[in-house]
Write a protein that holds these residues in place. Sequence first.
Motif, PDB file in Angstrom:
ATOM      1  N   LEU A  41      31.524  43.877  35.708  1.00  0.00           N
ATOM      2  CA  LEU A  41      30.992  42.530  35.899  1.00  0.00           C
ATOM      3  C   LEU A  41      32.085  41.480  35.764  1.00  0.00           C
ATOM      4  O   LEU A  41      32.079  40.463  36.460  1.00  0.00           O
ATOM      5  N   MET A  42      33.037  41.735  34.865  1.00  0.00           N
ATOM      6  CA  MET A  42      34.150  40.798  34.713  1.00  0.00           C
ATOM      7  C   MET A  42      35.039  40.780  35.959  1.00  0.00           C
ATOM      8  O   MET A  42      35.735  39.790  36.222  1.00  0.00           O
ATOM      9  N   LEU A  43      35.022  41.846  36.747  1.00  0.00           N
ATOM     10  CA  LEU A  43      35.818  41.902  37.964  1.00  0.00           C
ATOM     11  C   LEU A  43      35.175  41.154  39.127  1.00  0.00           C
ATOM     12  O   LEU A  43      35.860  40.822  40.101  1.00  0.00           O
ATOM     13  N   LEU A  44      33.876  40.898  39.051  1.00  0.00           N
ATOM     14  CA  LEU A  44      33.158  40.312  40.184  1.00  0.00           C
ATOM     15  C   LEU A  44      33.744  38.973  40.642  1.00  0.00           C
ATOM     16  O   LEU A  44      33.883  38.757  41.853  1.00  0.00           O
ATOM     17  N   PRO A  45      34.073  38.023  39.744  1.00  0.00           N
ATOM     18  CA  PRO A  45      34.664  36.771  40.237  1.00  0.00           C
ATOM     19  C   PRO A  45      35.953  36.979  41.027  1.00  0.00           C
ATOM     20  O   PRO A  45      36.156  36.341  42.069  1.00  0.00           O
TER      21      PRO A  45
END
Length: 326
Positions: A41-45
Amino acid sequence: MPQSLAETAISSGEHAVVPSGPRASGKKRWKTVFRHRYFYLMLLPAIAYYLIFHYYTMYGALIAFKQFKLAKGILGSPWVGFEHFAYLFSLDKFWQIFTNTIIISLYRLIFGFPLPLIVAILMNEVRVLLFKRWVQTVIYLPHFISWIIMGGLLVNMLSIDSGFINQLLRDAGLQPIGFLTDESYFRGTLVSSMIWKEFGWNTIVYMAALAGVNPQLYEAAFIDGANRWRRIWHITLPCIRSTIVILLILRIGSMMQAGFEQIYVLYHPGVYRVSDIIDTYVYRIGLTEGRYSLAAAVGLFKSVINFALLVVANWLARAMGERGVY
């Protein structure tokens, strides 16, 4: 009812063999993803940023093969094939800016790439923590200054009329030097100011890599009688070699990016012959002259060269036993 193979194995006291294959490996992969779901989820941006501003915009590369008309849009503009590339390669001006880009990038690579590594190794040898933090703060600070402000500082320091460095030269009885106006000095000024601004920030990666070196290796080498330089050559550099190679590959893969912001702030028509690079040329013909198709052709050519250099550098690294970037 006939028993299954698993039931037969269980009834006979044997262990059942769980089948393995693409389905089992797929389930294991998704379990791993779910277990680390918060990291993904932290990689999504970052993924969204590259998809929107890098991959989606590649659609605009079609402009390089069309006679772009703003009213008709990209798809409605007439197709001209490689006409813009043929015109581009026939210009003497293009080969001049191509040469300038290569020369400035090579200067930045030769003089700018080793310095962060050297500084990081020297900082790793410092044992006085307070002095080490002070030096880190001083060398990191220029990175956070924009090139607009940095350009003003350089003008105040290097101006041939009011710069304090030239004033010191006059006071010493020497002739002032046109750091920003003389073609023979301008490239050196560009490279030196770039190194001054960025070398401290680039040491962070090397400092992080040096933090992972096992201290017991240094202790064993010290017991064996190795001096400080021997320990650096035989322990420090081999332990961070993979980091050095990866950063070198990435730097070679961006050779066509010679620093648009810096050059745009500092250059002027008097030094175009030695400072005009591909990025500044694209800006002038694309935005100021409205020749969008030709500017797109220049930008696409630059991207292809960068990609080719990245592939070659990565292949050479893997041939020498390193992992490379892919």
